[in-house]
Design a protein around this motif. Structure first.
Motif, short mmCIF file in Angstrom:
data_model
loop_
_atom_site.label_atom_id
_atom_site.label_comp_id
_atom_site.label_asym_id
_atom_site.label_seq_id
_atom_site.Cartn_x
_atom_site.Cartn_y
_atom_site.Cartn_z
N GLU A 27 0.83 -1.20 0.00
CA GLU A 27 0.00 0.00 0.00
C GLU A 27 0.87 1.26 0.00
O GLU A 27 0.65 2.18 -0.79
CB GLU A 27 -0.90 -0.02 1.23
CG GLU A 27 -2.08 0.90 1.18
CD GLU A 27 -3.06 0.61 2.29
OE1 GLU A 27 -4.24 0.90 2.11
OE2 GLU A 27 -2.64 0.09 3.34
N ILE B 115 -7.66 2.72 -2.25
CA ILE B 115 -6.81 1.58 -2.58
C ILE B 115 -7.52 0.31 -2.13
O ILE B 115 -7.68 0.06 -0.93
CB ILE B 115 -5.43 1.71 -1.92
CG1 ILE B 115 -4.71 2.94 -2.45
CG2 ILE B 115 -4.60 0.46 -2.16
CD1 ILE B 115 -3.34 3.18 -1.84
N PRO C 64 1.10 -3.96 -6.88
CA PRO C 64 1.82 -2.72 -7.21
C PRO C 64 1.40 -2.23 -8.60
O PRO C 64 0.96 -3.01 -9.44
CB PRO C 64 3.29 -3.15 -7.20
CG PRO C 64 3.26 -4.62 -7.47
CD PRO C 64 1.99 -5.13 -6.84
N TYR C 65 1.53 -0.93 -8.82
CA TYR C 65 1.23 -0.38 -10.13
C TYR C 65 2.34 -0.77 -11.11
O TYR C 65 3.47 -0.29 -11.00
CB TYR C 65 1.11 1.14 -10.05
CG TYR C 65 -0.05 1.64 -9.23
CD1 TYR C 65 -1.33 1.13 -9.41
CD2 TYR C 65 0.13 2.64 -8.27
CE1 TYR C 65 -2.40 1.59 -8.66
CE2 TYR C 65 -0.94 3.11 -7.52
CZ TYR C 65 -2.20 2.58 -7.72
OH TYR C 65 -3.27 3.04 -6.98
N GLN D 147 -5.96 -1.30 -13.17
CA GLN D 147 -5.51 -1.10 -11.80
C GLN D 147 -6.20 0.09 -11.14
O GLN D 147 -6.23 0.17 -9.92
CB GLN D 147 -3.99 -0.93 -11.78
CG GLN D 147 -3.28 -2.22 -12.20
CD GLN D 147 -1.81 -2.20 -11.91
OE1 GLN D 147 -1.12 -1.24 -12.23
NE2 GLN D 147 -1.31 -3.26 -11.31
N ASP E 159 -8.32 -0.48 -7.71
CA ASP E 159 -8.45 0.81 -7.03
C ASP E 159 -9.47 1.68 -7.76
O ASP E 159 -9.67 1.54 -8.97
CB ASP E 159 -7.11 1.52 -6.99
CG ASP E 159 -6.07 0.76 -6.18
OD1 ASP E 159 -6.44 -0.23 -5.53
OD2 ASP E 159 -4.89 1.14 -6.22
N LYS F 243 2.55 1.85 -3.37
CA LYS F 243 1.70 2.48 -4.38
C LYS F 243 1.60 3.98 -4.15
O LYS F 243 1.66 4.78 -5.09
CB LYS F 243 0.31 1.84 -4.37
CG LYS F 243 0.31 0.38 -4.75
CD LYS F 243 -1.05 -0.25 -4.61
CE LYS F 243 -1.90 -0.04 -5.83
NZ LYS F 243 -3.09 -0.89 -5.85
N GLN G 280 4.87 5.50 -5.22
CA GLN G 280 5.00 5.49 -6.68
C GLN G 280 4.21 6.64 -7.31
O GLN G 280 4.70 7.33 -8.20
CB GLN G 280 4.53 4.14 -7.22
CG GLN G 280 4.78 3.94 -8.71
CD GLN G 280 4.32 2.58 -9.18
OE1 GLN G 280 3.93 1.71 -8.38
NE2 GLN G 280 4.36 2.37 -10.48
#
Length: 332
Positions: free
Chosen positions: A20, A145, A150-151, A268, A299, A23, A26
């Motif tokens: 979390e 989220i 992960p993205y 995503q 998400d 993300k 990022q």
């Protein structure tokens, strides 16, 4: 317009998972923004004098807030070590969603990322009452989220409705695509535009004149209806320089069609709009989005109309003023 300030509302300072937080980091890095880790806390038991052995309920609350801030700072230090500009803040406020919105009003972030105590239903996470209250009252876009992936090679789906059903402002679709574009650029992802228009059968059911047309004429009218539906979405996409092969227009109920489309495309993030406003000033996402939100496994990012004004008041009745000794160390 660049996004310079991202706020991450942390439900529990010690309970942010690495995926979390990865993300959030990022997105913040991709946007080139400052990150604020914010925690809103209220516990009626803390007002019981002597819980921490201090001089009264107010001092106990200050100590409780300071302990949470120290927890939050440990998380912030790990992010700072990665080169991010991070600040932390903790507020004692109630109800929690209003405390979060009040901090949004004070700090004016471009994006709020919400970590809630989400509930698990079957194999997916569903939003809580606090989440829905944030959708109703938060003036900036809110990212929930729901997925721990992960993205990576991110697909972002922007769900639009140029037909402006549910009295949706005409500019909301532009806001959805602008926001989706910002996120897509930050993640170096791929943007897709999706629209599910009312099925032809619904129009025929409502309009008796259509039912009475000869079958051949009905087919011509239906083709014209589909073409108009598609052209409205394509015109919107062209304004945002989105290629035609990234646009999907279908007939049917978006509540049923959007979740499988998102799943099939491994989306995503899905970007949705808050479609109307109630008489008391709260944004309503409508029955369509309410059902979609819990059905989506990825998400979800909610965007408000540009003229939205939150009903949450700036001042809280639960604010606790600090003593001079505490003010020398922190600002509550």
């Amino acid at each position: 317009m660049a996004w310079r300030h991202i706020m991450f509302s942390v439900a529990s300072p010690g309970g942010v998972g690495p995926m979390e937080m990865g993300k959030v980091a990022q997105l913040t890095s991709g946007l080139g923004a400052e990150l604020e880790l914010f925690h809103c806390i209220f516990d009626p038991d803390v007002t019981r004098a002597g819980r921490f052995g201090t001089r009264g309920a107010q001092e106990d609350i200050h100590e409780f807030v300071d302990r949470r801030r120290e927890q939050l700072e440990r998380t912030a230090e790990r992010l700072r070590a990665k080169g991010l500009h991070v600040r932390t803040s903790v507020r004692w406020d109630y109800p929690i969603h209003e405390g979060i919105v009040r901090q949004v009003l004070r700090r004016k972030p471009s994006l709020l990322i919400a970590q809630s105590s989400r509930k698990r239903r079957a194999t997916r996470m569903v939003l809580t009452q606090t989440d829905y209250k944030l959708i109703e009252t938060c003036p900036c876009p809110v990212l929930f989220i729901k997925d721990q992936r992960p993205y990576s090679d991110a697909v972002i789906i922007a769900a639009v409705d140029p037909g402006r059903s549910h009295r949706k402002p005409a500019t909301l679709d532009d806001g959805i695509l602008d926001t989706a574009g910002m996120i897509c650029d930050a993640l170096r992802g791929r943007l897709r535009v999706f629209h599910a228009g009312a099925p032809w059968e619904s129009a025929v059911h409502i309009n008796r004149e259509l039912r009475d047309l000869p079958e051949a004429v009905q087919e011509e009218v239906r083709a014209a209806y589909r073409n108009k539906l598609t052209e409205q979405v394509l015109a919107l996409a062209r304004r945002h320089k989105i290629p035609e092969n990234s646009v999907q227009v279908v007939e049917g109920d978006p509540r049923e069609l959007l979740p499988p489309v998102a799943g099939n495309q491994s989306a995503q993030i899905v970007v949705l709009g808050a479609v109307s406003r109630s008489r008391i000033g709260r944004a309503l996402i409508g029955h369509t989005a309410e059902r979609v939100l819990d059905a989506l496994e990825c998400d979800v990012l909610i965007v408000k109309p540009t003229d939205f004004r939150t009903p949450v008041r700036c001042e809280s009745t639960h604010h606790i003023a600090r003593s001079a000794a505490h003010r020398a160390r922190y600002v509550l």
